[in-house]
Motif scaffolding. Structure first.
Motif, mmCIF file in Angstrom:
data_model
loop_
_atom_site.group_PDB
_atom_site.id
_atom_site.type_symbol
_atom_site.label_atom_id
_atom_site.label_comp_id
_atom_site.label_asym_id
_atom_site.label_seq_id
_atom_site.Cartn_x
_atom_site.Cartn_y
_atom_site.Cartn_z
ATOM 1 N N SER A 11 -1.959 -3.734 4.167
ATOM 2 C CA SER A 11 -2.492 -3.639 2.805
ATOM 3 C C SER A 11 -3.342 -2.389 2.604
ATOM 4 N N ARG A 12 -3.683 -1.742 3.713
ATOM 5 C CA ARG A 12 -4.506 -0.540 3.612
ATOM 6 C C ARG A 12 -4.211 0.359 4.820
ATOM 7 N N THR A 47 -3.942 3.589 7.136
ATOM 8 C CA THR A 47 -4.931 4.640 7.348
ATOM 9 C C THR A 47 -4.285 5.864 7.967
ATOM 10 N N TRP A 92 0.667 5.896 0.469
ATOM 11 C CA TRP A 92 -0.036 7.168 0.683
ATOM 12 C C TRP A 92 0.886 8.265 0.194
ATOM 13 N N ASN A 134 -3.320 -2.870 9.346
ATOM 14 C CA ASN A 134 -3.548 -3.599 8.100
ATOM 15 C C ASN A 134 -2.583 -3.046 7.060
ATOM 16 N N SER A 175 0.846 -1.189 0.000
ATOM 17 C CA SER A 175 0.000 0.000 0.000
ATOM 18 C C SER A 175 0.880 1.237 0.000
#
Length: 333
Positions: free
Chosen positions: A324-325, A327, A287, A322, A285
């Motif tokens: 994979s994602r 936040t 950001w 997580n 993942s």
């Protein structure tokens, strides 16, 4: 010898963009290490090394304040235990700790010199001292730290970590220098990993070094995974190309967390990379933040429980429970 052009480039003498949203600019990030309830941080600051003790940890909010060019602050950070034990409750609980009680921080000792990164093991602090290479400081008496050895690396020491009898220095264009410190008063280089570009940050897990590289050629900027099972002959076994140059890295479990910045200082990207197979790292993942207001050479990454902390002008906090994602949680400016 080091020519003036290299020196100027390594010291980053270039205009710096304004901080976003009117935020005040931090000149350099804290590089921290925790050992036996004491926190060691290399921060931008006046050319000195200092030690401080934080008291009443339940009333102290960690704040990274970079004030000059070279500063080591050694703090009593029982608050780290608070951070680790309460990570699952999120940053909101941590941010509730008032910074108004920062007067409880007490300076207990200092030693002059340059510092860009620090790692601690036992009674010794290993300091990445920029153009001064590696410094070894005896901290058994924290009110009177003393330098016991110095090793002049060929590049510019940006970051350092220690594992067993070896210290690993991210040495800019000098790559990764592997130094035997089984006798801390007599450090001996035993190996090196050098590519085209600048090694900016290094993390160790098991038999592998994870290196954030600012590359000078295709296939160099990004995360280098280096087998160090034989410290005299380190070899790259895996590579992940980041968008922009990689400046900070931390590793936890099967994942490497990398912060990169594009050369135009427009985009900062945070990437979670699966390194369960070091020869085949894959992104899980990411950001990113666009629009400027980011800097090079001012990046730090730390992991605590389910949270990752990325420093680049501001402090960015993410929930990584997580991978994979991830936040986004909050930003501290």
């Amino acid at each position: 010898g080091r020519c003036a052009a290299w020196s100027s480039f390594r010291q980053g003498r270039r205009p710096t963009p304004a901080a976003p949203d009117g935020a005040s600019r931090a000149e350099s990030p804290a590089r921290t290490w925790f050992e036996g309830g004491v926190g060691f941080a290399a921060e931008g600051g006046a050319p000195r090394v200092s030690l401080s003790v934080r008291r009443s940890p339940n009333h102290i909010k960690q704040e990274v304040k970079m004030k000059a060019k070279s500063l080591i602050v050694i703090t009593l950070l029982a608050v780290l235990a608070l951070l680790l034990s309460t990570a699952a409750t999120g940053f909101a609980k941590q941010s509730a700790v008032s910074i108004a009680n920062s007067q409880n921080v007490e300076l207990i000792g200092s030693i002059g010199g340059t510092a860009r990164g620090v790692a601690v093991q036992g009674n010794y602090a290993y300091v990445a001292a920029g153009e001064n290479g590696l410094r070894v400081i005896n901290i058994s008496n924290k009110s009177n730290p003393t330098e016991v050895a110095h090793y002049d690396t060929p590049g510019n020491a940006y970051d350092v970590t220690v594992s067993g009898n070896y210290v690993y220095v991210a040495d800019g264009y000098g790559g990764i220098r592997i130094i035997d410190v089984s006798n801390p008063s007599s450090p001996i280089e035993v190996g090196a990993y050098v590519r085209r570009g600048f090694a900016r940050s290094v993390a160790i897990q098991g038999n592998y070094a994870y290196v954030a590289y600012e590359g000078e050629a295709y296939g160099e900027n990004g995360l280098h995974i280096v087998n160090i099972s034989n410290p005299t002959s380190p070899a790259r076994v895996g590579f992940y190309a980041t968008r922009g140059d990689a400046y900070g890295v931390a590793v936890a479990g099967n994942y490497a967390y990398v912060l990169s910045v594009t050369s135009d200082l427009i985009l900062m990207r945070i990437q979670v990379i699966d390194v369960s197979d070091p020869s085949r790292p894959t992104r899980k993942s990411f950001w990113e933040r666009a629009g400027g207001g980011v800097m090079k050479r001012t990046s730090g990454v730390a992991i605590a429980g389910n949270y990752a902390y990325f420093a680049n002008v501001s402090l960015y906090i993410f929930n990584v429970s997580n991978p994979s994602r991830i936040t986004y949680v909050s930003t501290y400016r």
